[in-house]
Design a protein around this motif. Structure first.
Motif, mmCIF file in Angstrom:
data_model
loop_
_atom_site.group_PDB
_atom_site.id
_atom_site.type_symbol
_atom_site.label_atom_id
_atom_site.label_comp_id
_atom_site.label_asym_id
_atom_site.label_seq_id
_atom_site.Cartn_x
_atom_site.Cartn_y
_atom_site.Cartn_z
ATOM 1 N N GLU A 420 0.832 -1.208 0.000
ATOM 2 C CA GLU A 420 0.000 0.000 0.000
ATOM 3 C C GLU A 420 0.869 1.262 0.000
ATOM 4 O O GLU A 420 0.578 2.233 -0.711
ATOM 5 N N GLU A 423 2.250 1.809 -3.491
ATOM 6 C CA GLU A 423 1.234 2.318 -4.419
ATOM 7 C C GLU A 423 0.932 3.798 -4.176
ATOM 8 O O GLU A 423 0.782 4.579 -5.117
ATOM 9 N N LYS A 424 0.858 4.196 -2.907
ATOM 10 C CA LYS A 424 0.604 5.600 -2.583
ATOM 11 C C LYS A 424 1.717 6.493 -3.119
ATOM 12 O O LYS A 424 1.463 7.593 -3.623
ATOM 13 N N CYS A 456 -1.363 -9.129 -4.305
ATOM 14 C CA CYS A 456 -1.324 -7.915 -3.469
ATOM 15 C C CYS A 456 -2.022 -6.763 -4.177
ATOM 16 O O CYS A 456 -2.733 -5.961 -3.539
ATOM 17 N N GLN A 457 -1.838 -6.689 -5.498
ATOM 18 C CA GLN A 457 -2.476 -5.636 -6.287
ATOM 19 C C GLN A 457 -3.995 -5.782 -6.252
ATOM 20 O O GLN A 457 -4.731 -4.795 -6.105
ATOM 21 N N GLN A 459 -5.771 -7.327 -3.899
ATOM 22 C CA GLN A 459 -6.249 -7.019 -2.547
ATOM 23 C C GLN A 459 -6.267 -5.510 -2.301
ATOM 24 O O GLN A 459 -7.184 -4.980 -1.663
ATOM 25 N N TYR A 460 -5.263 -4.823 -2.811
ATOM 26 C CA TYR A 460 -5.201 -3.366 -2.651
ATOM 27 C C TYR A 460 -6.366 -2.698 -3.388
ATOM 28 O O TYR A 460 -7.005 -1.775 -2.868
ATOM 29 N N LYS A 463 -9.472 -3.230 -1.444
ATOM 30 C CA LYS A 463 -9.468 -2.370 -0.248
ATOM 31 C C LYS A 463 -9.830 -0.935 -0.612
ATOM 32 O O LYS A 463 -10.614 -0.269 0.085
ATOM 33 N N GLU A 464 -9.269 -0.439 -1.714
ATOM 34 C CA GLU A 464 -9.564 0.923 -2.152
ATOM 35 C C GLU A 464 -11.018 1.064 -2.578
ATOM 36 O O GLU A 464 -11.660 2.083 -2.297
#
Length: 489
Positions: A420, A423-424, A456-457, A459-460, A463-464
């Motif tokens: 995360e 990505e931020k 992971c991408q 899941q991210y 989440k977003e």
């Protein structure tokens, strides 16, 4: 005005056969002029600051403290027979006990030069090794050294001005006006300690625990030249006097405790850590429990004080020495760093990240696995720091091959923690250098394990999406409440 020198209490001389030399306080009945073999103290003026002068006559002498006086010079060692050099050595020591206020540059110029010359000759004589110094002269020499170096240090600059908010690293270094004499006194002590002629069984009577303790007190001197000499001398004492080693370590511990938990101001922490770096390097394995406790109770808490930048290089070296000696301590050290990790001090964070890289370089896989979860949660916070130097320094960890190999072995745990943050940075960090480094790290993970990266991408993204949905629901709820309030009105 605060003076650099403080008069030390003088030891009274016992009435004996004259073979013992000591110091008699003013007003003890020896106020008349004393004439000696080539040494004369004339009471020319009583308006000046008191200073002890020393005299000797034919082996039956009295060291007299007088308000001021004129000192006649003694011959040099090469100008007297070998049989008289011990006696001349003692007389020169007595001259060097004469205390002079060096802050007054235009006063007592002649006396200052005589004392400087006498100190210089004592150093040369001791260094030459032409004659072994007698035990009684060794004792008198340590007394003379004590009279000169053990003094009340002047108030620190922040104490003089009352400016408590002044950063210690921004303060101008203080240069002691008495240094031309002090340097020679320290040089004499150093030559005595390192000399092969110095018998430790004899010397330890004079260089005792009290002497060492007072020497350690001087590390708070603001003059860097003095601290450099003290560092060398204490290190040599530690090496030569094995009986003092536990005491020296304990005394240094106490200085650290007071600095950490009380004052957060001390001029000599860096020099003391430099000595300890060498001491730790010599620790035998397996390491004693006492040494491990020193790491946990003193060295790791030294990361807490605000002025850490003044001594961080030396502290980091000591910490790395422990980890290299015993790799099992890596987990303890890393958790200690996390405990004292700065929250608002960005420059301190950069220092911590640099030290962390060195510790991780000496860390083995088993110890890494014990602390990797809290560690990478902190690294993730650093990656998203708005201060570009913190984010950049955290990303530089991926330039270290050993750290990358540890991360690769545990990527299943680490990547979900920091994904995360990566990505931020890619989407929103303001600094271009940080953005570029983040893209490189992201690419490294995708090449390392594409399947994990895509998971992971996903899941991210979920989440977003969940965050967006939650935000929409919250907004809708507020609209309904506003509408209901409007209807009720």
């Amino acid at each position: 005005m605060f003076h650099k020198f403080k008069k030390l209490g003088h030891r009274k001389l016992a009435k004996s056969d004259g073979t013992d030399f000591g110091y008699v306080p003013p007003g003890s009945g020896n106020s008349g002029p004393v004439s000696t073999f080539n040494v004369v103290v004339n009471h020319a003026s009583r308006g000046a600051a008191p200073a002890p002068a020393v005299a000797n006559s034919g082996g039956a002498g009295i060291a007299t403290a007088v308000p001021s006086g004129t000192i006649e010079t003694l011959p040099s060692f090469r100008d007297v027979p070998v049989t008289e050099r011990q006696s001349l050595f003692l007389r020169k020591l007595q001259i060097c006990c004469f205390q002079i206020d060096m802050s007054e540059t235009l006063k007592m110029v002649r006396e200052k030069e005589i004392k400087r010359q006498s100190l210089s000759e004592l150093v040369d004589f001791l260094q030459s090794g032409s004659v072994k110094i007698t035990e009684s002269n060794q004792e008198e020499m340590i007394k003379m050294i004590s009279v000169n170096i053990f003094r009340c240090l002047p108030p620190a600059s922040h104490e003089n001005t009352g400016a408590e908010n002044v950063e210690p690293e921004e303060e101008e270094p203080y240069l002691d006006p008495a240094w031309p004499h002090l340097q020679l006194v320290y040089e004499l002590l150093l030559r005595y300690v390192v000399s092969s002629d110095t018998d430790t069984k004899v010397a330890k009577r004079y260089i005792d625990h009290l002497f060492v303790l007072r020497l350690l007190d001087l590390f708070d001197s603001e003059d860097p030249r003095e601290r450099e000499y003290l560092k060398t001398i204490l290190h040599r004492i530690y090496g030569k006097f094995m009986v003092h080693r536990p005491f020296i370590r304990k005394a240094i511990n106490n200085i650290f405790y007071r600095f950490i938990y009380e004052t957060e101001r001390h001029s000599g922490i860096g020099e003391l850590l430099e000595i300890l770096g060498s001491i730790i390097n010599g620790f035998a394995l397996p390491m004693k429990e006492e040494h491990k406790l020193f790491l946990v109770r003193a060295l790791i808490p030294l990361h807490k004080p605000k002025p850490i930048a003044l001594y961080h290089q030396q502290l980091s070296y000591c910490i790395i020495q422990f980890v290299e000696k015993d790799y099992k301590l890596a987990d303890t050290v890393i958790r200690g760093l996390l405990k004292y990790w700065p929250v608002t001090n960005c420059q301190k964070e950069v220092l911590f990240l640099g030290e962390l890289e060195e510790v991780l370089e000496a860390t083995q896989a088993a110890e890494f696995q014990r602390c990797m979860v809290p560690l990478f949660r902190q690294i993730a916070r650093c990656l998203n720091s708005s201060h570009f130097q913190v984010a950049e320094r955290a990303l530089f960890l991926w330039n270290n091959d050993h750290i990358v190999s540890l991360i690769a072995q545990n990527r299943g745990v680490i990547l979900p923690i920091i994904f995360e943050a990566l990505e931020k940075n890619v989407w929103s960090h303001w600094n271009q250098a940080v953005h570029g480094l983040t893209v490189n790290v992201r690419k490294m993970f995708s090449e390392m394990d594409l399947e994990l990266f895509e998971e992971c991408q996903r899941q991210y993204a979920e989440k977003e999406a969940g965050k967006t949905e939650l935000e929409e629901r919250r907004e809708l709820t507020w609209r309904r409440l506003a509408a209901a309030a409007g209807q009720g009105g």
